[in-house]
Enzyme design. Structure first.
Site, PDB file in Angstrom:
ATOM      1  N   TYR A 145       0.890  -1.267   0.043  1.00 41.10           N
ATOM      2  CA  TYR A 145       0.027   0.027  -0.036  1.00 41.10           C
ATOM      3  C   TYR A 145       0.764   1.230   0.141  1.00 41.10           C
ATOM      4  CZ  TYR A 145      -2.892   3.642   2.188  1.00 41.10           C
ATOM      5  OH  TYR A 145      -3.583   4.688   2.572  1.00 41.10           O
ATOM      6  N   ASP A 230      -1.839  -6.280   9.292  1.00 44.93           N
ATOM      7  CA  ASP A 230      -2.767  -5.323   9.026  1.00 44.93           C
ATOM      8  C   ASP A 230      -4.082  -6.087   8.348  1.00 44.93           C
ATOM      9  OD1 ASP A 230      -4.567  -3.579   7.969  1.00 44.93           O
ATOM     10  OD2 ASP A 230      -3.106  -1.940   7.689  1.00 44.93           O
ATOM     11  N   ILE A 232      -7.067  -5.104   7.723  1.00 45.70           N
ATOM     12  CA  ILE A 232      -8.332  -4.018   7.287  1.00 45.70           C
ATOM     13  C   ILE A 232      -9.465  -4.700   6.446  1.00 45.70           C
ATOM     14  CG2 ILE A 232      -6.978  -3.030   5.707  1.00 45.70           C
ATOM     15  CD1 ILE A 232      -8.108  -0.397   6.553  1.00 45.70           C
ATOM     16  N   LYS A 272     -13.276  -0.504   5.454  1.00 46.41           N
ATOM     17  CA  LYS A 272     -13.465  -1.286   4.319  1.00 46.41           C
ATOM     18  C   LYS A 272     -14.510  -2.299   4.399  1.00 46.41           C
ATOM     19  CE  LYS A 272      -9.568   0.934   2.939  1.00 46.41           C
ATOM     20  NZ  LYS A 272      -9.633   1.993   2.223  1.00 46.41           N
TER      21      LYS A 272
END
Length: 469
Positions: A145, A230, A232, A272
């Site tokens: 990312y 992570d 998410i 998300k």
């Protein structure tokens, strides 16, 4: 300038990345079906707009939650007054239960071990402050990312060393890649404090395999370092293989009473899975009480409002709703992803096989004029400025192979996606026609047509800029 801090005047935020520059171009000329049908379609934003109707339907059926009432009585004053930075116990309980539900209740989470933050951005930065000093390094698998360059490094002073992953095995993490990244950090005189992964992956849209997760745990055990997972996008997994959390693997390996149990940390957010980035709800989960205590203190710089916590506590506590939401939403993601893949295939473009996320990792290597990142940027500029689609080039995600792009599909209407695919198909078709024209020119030697073909196919962005001034 002498009166300002070095942080103000430094250029390490990453805002000049093509990832952010594409957003800026979109904002200058945003597509609108009625007002600006020839504008730029935003396909560079991993935003989830597919299930707002489900959320709004719940709100309509539960007006007390939205109007800050409990048993018919107003709780506005209660929420408006001071709250400490530990968060509302009811919301923390609802959040950890929702996280467990996403993971098929194969693992449970202790509400005392969760720290609320203003989004995952804040959560990741807070963990950096807790785990690393200025100049320490975290290893990240590529592609990753683009915002991590900002989130992990800008204010903390931590460094990122890439774990180079390639298309030869679907960009999976390997032991040699981990070891090479670790040694690269040592060559740069950086102390490695941990590994950070996104699972499911942004930008790949894939879930990590159990073999990769076992490899990571063995690696951090051997090096005596941390692991941040992570997660998410954990609720966006829409097809097999199923999502496997790092916490599930630790449990399966019976590592609850080991040092590694306290050196693995999970980041989560509702941005998300529920499509609520504007609500700024993120979280750190850690089994290390020292990390939890420090992160809780730091969270005072980016709290989640009591009003938000109250509303979402009611929503996430409705188990019938969360079960139906996750099921319907994941089906919608799968259908929308399939529409993007179908549109790409019609344009002669393939992508990495994916099972999660709000985007696809798209292979446009065959459209490059050469196997270079310069050619990738040339193609990206044409797609943004001529075709008017904002997508993210792989180089902004630190991919080591030119020609890959992240293309988002959940932040727009189905009609907008269809139009985007039509534009892309026409663009690829024009390249094929003009490539044929070049071959004919070589055979016939009609040099007088060279300028026409060049203008049609390869006019540079700089020339275009001059034309528009």
């Amino acid at each position: 300038m002498g009166l300002l801090s070095r942080k103000v005047t430094c250029n390490s935020h990453g805002q000049d990345s093509s990832y952010f520059l594409g957003w800026q171009e979109f904002e200058k000329n945003p597509y609108d079906e009625v007002k600006n049908p020839k504008g730029i379609i935003q396909m560079g934003l991993a935003e989830n707009q597919l299930s707002f109707d489900l959320l709004e339907s719940w709100l309509a059926k539960n007006p007390e939650a939205a109007s800050f009432k409990r048993d018919g009585q107003s709780i506005f004053k209660e929420l408006a007054l001071f709250q400490d930075y530990h968060g509302l116990p009811a919301f923390k309980k609802a959040l950890v239960d929702f996280m467990a539900e996403i993971r098929g209740n194969k693992v449970t989470f202790d509400a005392n071990n969760i720290v609320l933050t203003a989004g995952a951005t804040s959560a990741n930065e807070t963990l950096m402050f807790c785990l690393a000093e200025k100049g320490d390094a975290f290893l990240l698998p590529t592609p990753y990312y683009p915002g991590f360059d900002r989130d992990l490094k800008w204010r903390t002073g931590a460094e990122i060393v890439p774990i180079v992953c390639t298309s030869s095995n679907g960009f999976k993490i390997t032991e040699p890649a981990l070891e090479e990244a670790y040694h690269e950090a040592q060559r740069k005189n950086l102390r490695v404090k941990g590994v950070l992964v996104t699972n499911p992956s942004n930008p790949l849209g894939t879930t990590m395999t159990r073999n990769e997760l076992h490899l990571l745990i063995n690696f951090i055990t051997d090096k005596e370092i941390h692991l941040i997972s992570d997660e998410i996008y954990s609720g966006t997994v829409f097809s097999s293989p199923a999502f496997v959390s790092i916490m599930e693997v630790l449990k399966d390996m019976k590592m609850e009473n080991t040092q590694e149990w306290e050196r693995v940390h999970v980041v989560y957010s509702l941005s998300k899975d529920l499509g609520l980035p504007g609500f700024r709800v993120g979280a750190i989960y850690s089994n290390d009480p020292i990390v939890v205590a420090a992160a809780t203190k730091m969270s005072s710089f980016g709290l989640v409002s009591s009003q938000t916590q109250s509303l979402l506590s009611a929503m996430l506590s409705d188990k019938k709703f969360t079960k139906e939401y996750l099921s319907k939403h994941q089906k919608r993601l799968r259908n929308r992803r399939n529409k993007l893949v179908s549109g790409l295939e019609k344009a002669g473009i393939s992508c990495l096989d994916s099972n999660a996320g709000l985007f696809c990792w798209v292979d446009m290597r065959h459209l490059l004029s050469s196997n270079t990142f310069e050619a990738e940027m040339e193609l990206w500029k044409r797609i943004v400025y001529d075709i008017k689609l904002n997508i993210s080039p792989g180089s902004s995600c630190h991919c080591t192979e030119p020609g890959w792009f992240r293309v988002c599909f959940a932040n727009m209407s189905e009609d907008a996606l269809k139009l985007a695919m039509q534009r892309l198909k026409s663009f690829v078709g024009s390249i094929a026609i003009n490539d044929l024209s070049h071959q004919e020119l070589k055979k016939t030697g009609r040099k007088n047509r060279t300028n026409w073909v060049f203008r049609l196919s390869f006019q540079s962005f700089h020339d275009r800029e001059q034309d528009e001034r």
